[in-house]
Design a protein around this motif. Sequence first.
Motif, PDB file in Angstrom:
ATOM      1  N   UNK A  38       1.474  11.853 -10.403  1.00 21.93           N
ATOM      2  CA  UNK A  38       0.517  11.064  -9.234  1.00 21.93           C
ATOM      3  C   UNK A  38       1.926  10.773  -7.651  1.00 21.93           C
ATOM      4  N   UNK A  39       0.868  11.176  -7.464  1.00 21.67           N
ATOM      5  CA  UNK A  39       1.976   9.718  -5.799  1.00 21.67           C
ATOM      6  C   UNK A  39       0.857   9.447  -5.521  1.00 21.67           C
ATOM      7  N   UNK A  40       1.775   7.625  -4.794  1.00 17.51           N
ATOM      8  CA  UNK A  40       1.197   6.569  -4.363  1.00 17.51           C
ATOM      9  C   UNK A  40       1.653   5.787  -3.586  1.00 17.51           C
ATOM     10  N   UNK A  41       0.984   5.583  -2.628  1.00 19.67           N
ATOM     11  CA  UNK A  41       1.394   4.829  -1.206  1.00 19.67           C
ATOM     12  C   UNK A  41       1.148   3.080  -1.536  1.00 19.67           C
ATOM     13  N   UNK A  42       1.180   2.473  -0.542  1.00 23.00           N
ATOM     14  CA  UNK A  42       1.174   1.397  -0.158  1.00 23.00           C
ATOM     15  C   UNK A  42       0.162   0.475  -0.714  1.00 23.00           C
ATOM     16  N   UNK A  43      -0.368  -0.120  -2.007  1.00 24.70           N
ATOM     17  CA  UNK A  43      -1.903  -1.081  -2.120  1.00 24.70           C
ATOM     18  C   UNK A  43      -2.230  -1.901  -1.989  1.00 24.70           C
ATOM     19  N   UNK A  44      -3.659  -2.265  -0.993  1.00 27.84           N
ATOM     20  CA  UNK A  44      -4.428  -3.567  -0.934  1.00 27.84           C
ATOM     21  C   UNK A  44      -3.750  -3.380   0.045  1.00 27.84           C
ATOM     22  N   UNK A  45      -4.957  -4.352   0.969  1.00 28.54           N
ATOM     23  CA  UNK A  45      -4.923  -5.478   2.062  1.00 28.54           C
ATOM     24  C   UNK A  45      -3.259  -5.813   2.660  1.00 28.54           C
ATOM     25  N   UNK A  46      -2.251  -6.483   1.843  1.00 26.30           N
ATOM     26  CA  UNK A  46      -1.047  -6.639   1.951  1.00 26.30           C
ATOM     27  C   UNK A  46      -0.337  -5.727   2.149  1.00 26.30           C
ATOM     28  N   UNK A  47      -0.409  -4.568   2.285  1.00 30.04           N
ATOM     29  CA  UNK A  47      -0.148  -3.276   1.542  1.00 30.04           C
ATOM     30  C   UNK A  47       1.576  -3.353   0.662  1.00 30.04           C
ATOM     31  N   UNK A  57      -0.479  -3.573 -14.403  1.00 29.12           N
ATOM     32  CA  UNK A  57      -0.229  -1.761 -15.573  1.00 29.12           C
ATOM     33  C   UNK A  57      -1.151  -0.827 -14.302  1.00 29.12           C
ATOM     34  N   UNK A  58      -0.790   0.939 -14.726  1.00 23.28           N
ATOM     35  CA  UNK A  58      -1.809   1.827 -14.003  1.00 23.28           C
ATOM     36  C   UNK A  58      -1.662   2.528 -14.843  1.00 23.28           C
ATOM     37  N   UNK A  59      -2.610   3.227 -14.639  1.00 25.64           N
ATOM     38  CA  UNK A  59      -3.822   3.763 -15.673  1.00 25.64           C
ATOM     39  C   UNK A  59      -3.662   5.295 -14.711  1.00 25.64           C
ATOM     40  N   UNK A  60      -2.889   6.047 -15.516  1.00 24.39           N
ATOM     41  CA  UNK A  60      -2.753   7.887 -15.242  1.00 24.39           C
ATOM     42  C   UNK A  60      -4.179   8.593 -14.641  1.00 24.39           C
ATOM     43  N   UNK A  61      -4.870   8.638 -15.043  1.00 22.58           N
ATOM     44  CA  UNK A  61      -6.046   9.276 -15.315  1.00 22.58           C
ATOM     45  C   UNK A  61      -7.036   8.259 -14.513  1.00 22.58           C
ATOM     46  N   UNK A  62      -7.579   8.096 -13.938  1.00 17.66           N
ATOM     47  CA  UNK A  62      -8.326   6.330 -13.414  1.00 17.66           C
ATOM     48  C   UNK A  62      -7.883   5.872 -11.597  1.00 17.66           C
TER      49      UNK A  62
END
Length: 396
Positions: free
Chosen positions: A320-329, A357-362
Amino acid sequence: MAGSFPQEIIQEILIRLPVKSLIKCTCVCKTWKSMIINPSFIRTHVSPAVQFVNQNDIHLLLHRVSGLQMTTFFGQTVMYKVNDEVLSVHYDNQAFDHYSKIEFPIATQGKKHNSYIRVVGICDGLFCLADDMFRYCYNFFIWNPAIRKLVTIPWPNVRFDTHAGYDASIGFGFDATTNNYKVVRVVTLLDQRGTPTLAEVYSLATGTWTSLGCVSPTCLTDGRASSVFFNGVLHWPVFYKTNGDLYYFILTFHLGKEVFRKMPMPKIIKWKFDFGMQLSVSDNRKSIALFRMDNRFEDSFLEIWVMKEYGIKESWTKLITFRPQGPERLLPRALCFRKSGEVLVLLTDKSRQELVSLDLESKQFKNLGISGYQCCNVGFYKESLLLLDKSDAESY
């Protein structure tokens, strides 16, 4: 009634009991006490076969620190004030809300020179502690909180007063060939020509450090990166320079053979020094994982890689690749895999951190209700009897 059972049956019963129950059993009679404090019994109690029976007793240890005040000293960032420090064992259920706190042993307080003591590694219920975070300090301890025993490690040989400036990475694990626990220190000398990297090993059995000389393959350590112990081997993300570029690989150290080897990273030409590298045991506990992070706010990301077949370069797989999350980045920083296959992740901005906790599938985050700490580390923990038979271990 106990006297009517054969000793073999009694031992088979006792070996399945948790640590706190076994400590109480040492008061039943001299025979039971002699059996329980026997090194063979202690080793068997922590063996994989018994751990498999009691695998629900393997939990996650969370170390959180807040209120850090820092300054610069001899090129190192020094932490000189901690407002709050929490060490807690979390039962790895879905809610993550069942936990108990652990207090650092008082014996460390008068010996450490840093206001922050860190957990270097956890192995078979033993903690390796150090006060070297952000500054040149040399107080190391091996600690078993379950039985309240502590071993103070002598100062290592490579220090600022002997070799000037350096960057050090430390690992802790078990040598199955000699039934011995070892602390390994890999030190890059910053003020010496060619910036050589040295290594030294502390043996719990002998209570001494041994120098291993220069590390081969040639590499430079990144003091920000922690090690992972898997399959009798310590692993560190390290790098080397060529033509002005930086290239990363995994430095391994076999605790039995005391030999360094080179393990390849995923097939990427080069990675910038801005990237953070964190190793972990993989989700199925059969290999290792790599968390690759760029912490720059304008272009940050988190990648999660797993080596599907341990030691096989071609088996590296990006999950997986993730970028900054949410309105607060908020910036994602992965810590480790949970037993469920989810990943513990810190979402971070310039002033706070939030554990999820990050669910990799969802690809969904679940808030765990833990936030407000500037520094957070995690590791797997299971109670053991180790150090119970060691006469030079302090009780507290």
